[in-house]
Every structure is written in structure tokens, then in C-alpha cells.
Design a protein around this motif. Structure first.
Motif, PDB file in Angstrom:
ATOM      1  N   THR A   1       6.096   7.668   1.378  1.00  0.00           N
ATOM      2  CA  THR A   1       6.232   8.428   2.612  1.00  0.00           C
ATOM      3  C   THR A   1       7.706   8.509   2.960  1.00  0.00           C
ATOM      4  O   THR A   1       8.481   7.588   2.680  1.00  0.00           O
ATOM      5  CB  THR A   1       5.440   7.777   3.763  1.00  0.00           C
TER       6      THR A   1
ATOM      7  N   ASN B   1       3.768   2.764  -9.259  1.00  0.00           N
ATOM      8  CA  ASN B   1       3.074   3.972  -8.802  1.00  0.00           C
ATOM      9  C   ASN B   1       2.356   3.678  -7.487  1.00  0.00           C
ATOM     10  O   ASN B   1       1.261   3.116  -7.471  1.00  0.00           O
ATOM     11  CB  ASN B   1       2.054   4.432  -9.851  1.00  0.00           C
ATOM     12  N   LYS B   2       3.003   4.022  -6.415  1.00  0.00           N
ATOM     13  CA  LYS B   2       2.451   3.787  -5.095  1.00  0.00           C
ATOM     14  C   LYS B   2       2.596   5.043  -4.239  1.00  0.00           C
ATOM     15  O   LYS B   2       3.424   5.916  -4.526  1.00  0.00           O
ATOM     16  CB  LYS B   2       3.186   2.626  -4.403  1.00  0.00           C
ATOM     17  N   LYS B   3       1.809   5.112  -3.186  1.00  0.00           N
ATOM     18  CA  LYS B   3       1.940   6.220  -2.250  1.00  0.00           C
ATOM     19  C   LYS B   3       3.295   6.115  -1.568  1.00  0.00           C
ATOM     20  O   LYS B   3       3.713   5.040  -1.128  1.00  0.00           O
ATOM     21  CB  LYS B   3       0.827   6.173  -1.205  1.00  0.00           C
TER      22      LYS B   3
ATOM     23  N   TYR C   1       3.451  -2.225   4.076  1.00  0.00           N
ATOM     24  CA  TYR C   1       4.548  -1.311   3.772  1.00  0.00           C
ATOM     25  C   TYR C   1       5.722  -2.040   3.116  1.00  0.00           C
ATOM     26  O   TYR C   1       6.003  -3.204   3.438  1.00  0.00           O
ATOM     27  CB  TYR C   1       5.089  -0.678   5.056  1.00  0.00           C
TER      28      TYR C   1
ATOM     29  N   LYS D   1      12.119   7.730  -6.600  1.00  0.00           N
ATOM     30  CA  LYS D   1      11.251   7.814  -7.787  1.00  0.00           C
ATOM     31  C   LYS D   1      11.999   7.438  -9.064  1.00  0.00           C
ATOM     32  O   LYS D   1      11.391   6.958 -10.022  1.00  0.00           O
ATOM     33  CB  LYS D   1      10.667   9.226  -7.915  1.00  0.00           C
TER      34      LYS D   1
ATOM     35  N   THR E   1      12.394  10.429  -1.151  1.00  0.00           N
ATOM     36  CA  THR E   1      11.363  10.117  -2.150  1.00  0.00           C
ATOM     37  C   THR E   1      11.785  10.520  -3.551  1.00  0.00           C
ATOM     38  O   THR E   1      11.467   9.838  -4.533  1.00  0.00           O
ATOM     39  CB  THR E   1      10.038  10.808  -1.791  1.00  0.00           C
TER      40      THR E   1
ATOM     41  N   ASP F   1       0.829  -1.214   0.000  1.00  0.00           N
ATOM     42  CA  ASP F   1       0.000   0.000   0.000  1.00  0.00           C
ATOM     43  C   ASP F   1       0.863   1.263   0.000  1.00  0.00           C
ATOM     44  O   ASP F   1       0.540   2.243  -0.673  1.00  0.00           O
ATOM     45  CB  ASP F   1      -0.923   0.002   1.229  1.00  0.00           C
ATOM     46  N   ILE F   2       1.957   1.233   0.780  1.00  0.00           N
ATOM     47  CA  ILE F   2       2.813   2.416   0.927  1.00  0.00           C
ATOM     48  C   ILE F   2       4.279   1.991   0.859  1.00  0.00           C
ATOM     49  O   ILE F   2       4.657   0.944   1.404  1.00  0.00           O
ATOM     50  CB  ILE F   2       2.557   3.128   2.277  1.00  0.00           C
TER      51      ILE F   2
END
Length: 272
Positions: free
Chosen positions: A54, A50-52, A78, A41, A37, A30-31
Motif C-alpha cells: 500500500t 510477495n506481500k500486499k 504492517y 518492489k 511501491t 500482512d501488508i
């Protein structure tokens, strides 16, 4: 087994050095908690992930670990990654792993790229037993303690260093153990990677390219049983320069060598 938190190693240079399993895990959670970050990327975009995201770095590691544990208990999955390499070794992750154990949160560690093992294997030095010391400290007191340990280390030693400190480090090594060998590796798995092996006393500043992170592989200490006390001349001078008393030097050498107290003391006095 289904895990709540996955610690996923990322390539240390070449983006192709990632496993199929790691890609699938990154796509399935999920994250993704990233050390940086923006840096992460580059890898994630390369594999259309393409994930959330943090932020999870050394300055917020304790607070963020508590948040991740709370969310993981609520069913959020996670993946933990760092800029390069294995989370938890000289990178964020260790605190979170301890929290997972304490809070009984299921986690797993994926295998993958490691600059530490890559450098060790490339050196050709004894790798049946080895010690990892991490980054060479900046504070003089911490650095002197490290050097004292390295001077009597009977296993191959792995250290990390930066372009800003490497010249000073090499100069220190020349003063303490000039006859040992050192593998200087840098830019591992990248286009301009280097593996260079030297007798420490023969290293010149011009031999070094001051770019990228350095993985240093230091040959283990020589067999002290056949040593002469005279072989410790540079080490004694370095300890004196560091502020150690004659009593402290005698005590240190007695622990790391087979020489008697009187033999060490008489030799130190002869150097004055």
C-alpha cells in the motif's frame, strides 16, 4: 512481544545491507506500506517477498496513518518502509509513530542502514555530540534562519542536499564560515560512493559530481572565546545582505559570542 506495526529500515544503496530480522518481518506481516511501491518492489523482489503493498508517502501520510491504525487495531500487521533508510527521519513515519503512541498500538523500530550516521562516521569529525538539520530549505527566509543557527553551532552538523542546490549551498557556506571543514558524502554504500573533506574556502565547483543525494557534515563552530571580532566579518556581511539591521546583528552576535555590545557595534560601523 508481538507488535502490530514494524518500522523497517531499508538499504540506502547496496541491497545486501538489510538484516535477517528485517527480511523475516517483511515476509511475516500482512501488508507493507511503501513510500513508492515501484521502488520498493526492487528490494522485495530481490528477496522473494510477495506481500500486499500500500502506498504511504508524505502527501497522504496523515490520512493513511489513520487507516493503518484502524486496521492494526483489527489485527492486521504492517511493516512500514521508505525508499531508502530509516522511516520517520526526513521520510514518512513520524506521524504514524505519534498515532501509535496516542492510540496505544504496539509498534517497534528495527535497526538498520542510515545515511546520516554513515556520513557522520566517514567524516572523521567530532561525533560525541552532533545535530541533524535535515534538508537545506529552499525558501530564503528559512535558509537564512538555518545558516544563522549553523554559524554558532558548537556541535558537528548533519545536513542533506540535492544536486540542484549543492552549488548554491557551497557558495553560501563560503560566505558564512569559509574556514570550517565540510565533508561532502554522496552515493553512500553504492558503487560510486564518495567521501570528500575540504576546507570550505577551498572547494571548487569542479570538485563536485552533481548526482545522487548529498549528506553534508559541517565541522562545529570554532572556539569563540579565543576569536577576534574580525573573524565575523563574512558573517556580518551575510546578515546585512539578508536584510538584518545593525541592531539585529549586534543582538545575534552578543548571543553567540563573548563580545560586548559596543565592541560589536563599533566593528560593524567600521565596515561601512
Amino acid at each position: 512481544m508481538d507488535y502490530s506495526i514494524y518500522f523497517v529500515p531499508t538499504p540506502i544503496g547496496n541491497l545486501e545491507d538489510i538484516t535477517i530480522r528485517a527480511i523475516n518481518v517483511l515476509k511475516g506481516v500482512d501488508i507493507i506500506a511503501c513510500e513508492d511501491t515501484r521502488e520498493s518492489k526492487k528490494l522485495l523482489n530481490h528477496y522473494d517477498i510477495n506481500k500486499k503493498l500500500t502506498s504511504y508517502h508524505k502527501f497522504n501520510e496523515k490520512q493513511k496513518s489513520e487507516e493503518i491504525i484502524t486496521n492494526a487495531k483489527a489485527g492486521i500487521k504492517y511493516a512500514i518502509i521508505t525508499d531508502q533508510g530509516m522511516p520517520g527521519i526526513s521520510d514518512p513515519g513520524h506521524i504514524l509513530i505519534k498515532e501509535c503512541i496516542r492510540e496505544n498500538v504496539p509498534y517497534t523500530i528495527l535497526p538498520g542502514a542510515s545515511s546520516i550516521l554513515t556520513g557522520l562516521i566517514a567524516s572523521g569529525f567530532d561525533n560525541e555530540r552532533f545535530s541533524y538539520y535535515g534538508f537545506i530549505p529552499k525558501k530564503k527566509q528559512d535558509k537564512n534562519k538555518l545558516y544563522e543557527n549553523l554559524s554558532k553551532e558548537n556541535k558537528t552538523s548533519i545536513l542533506l542536499d540535492t544536486p540542484h542546490n549543492i552549488l548554491e549551498t557551497i557558495e553560501d557556506f563560503k560566505n558564512i564560515f569559509p574556514e570550517r571543514r565540510l565533508a561532502i558524502t554522496r552515493e553512500l554504500t553504492k558503487k560510486f560512493e564518495e567521501y570528500k573533506i575540504y576546507r570550505i574556502s577551498e572547494i571548487k565547483d569542479s570538485d563536485l559530481t552533481l548526482k545522487g543525494e548529498f549528506v553534508l557534515i559541517l565541522e562545529k563552530s570554532l572556539d569563540k572565546k579565543s576569536d577576534s571580532i574580525k573573524n565575523y566579518k563574512n558573517e556580518i556581511f551575510y546578515m546585512k545582505k539578508s536584510g538584518k539591521s545593525t541592531k539585529d546583528i549586534v543582538k545575534s552576535l552578543r548571543k553567540s559570542t563573548g563580545f560586548s555590545k559596543n565592541e560589536i557595534y563599533d566593528y560593524i560601523i567600521s565596515l561601512d
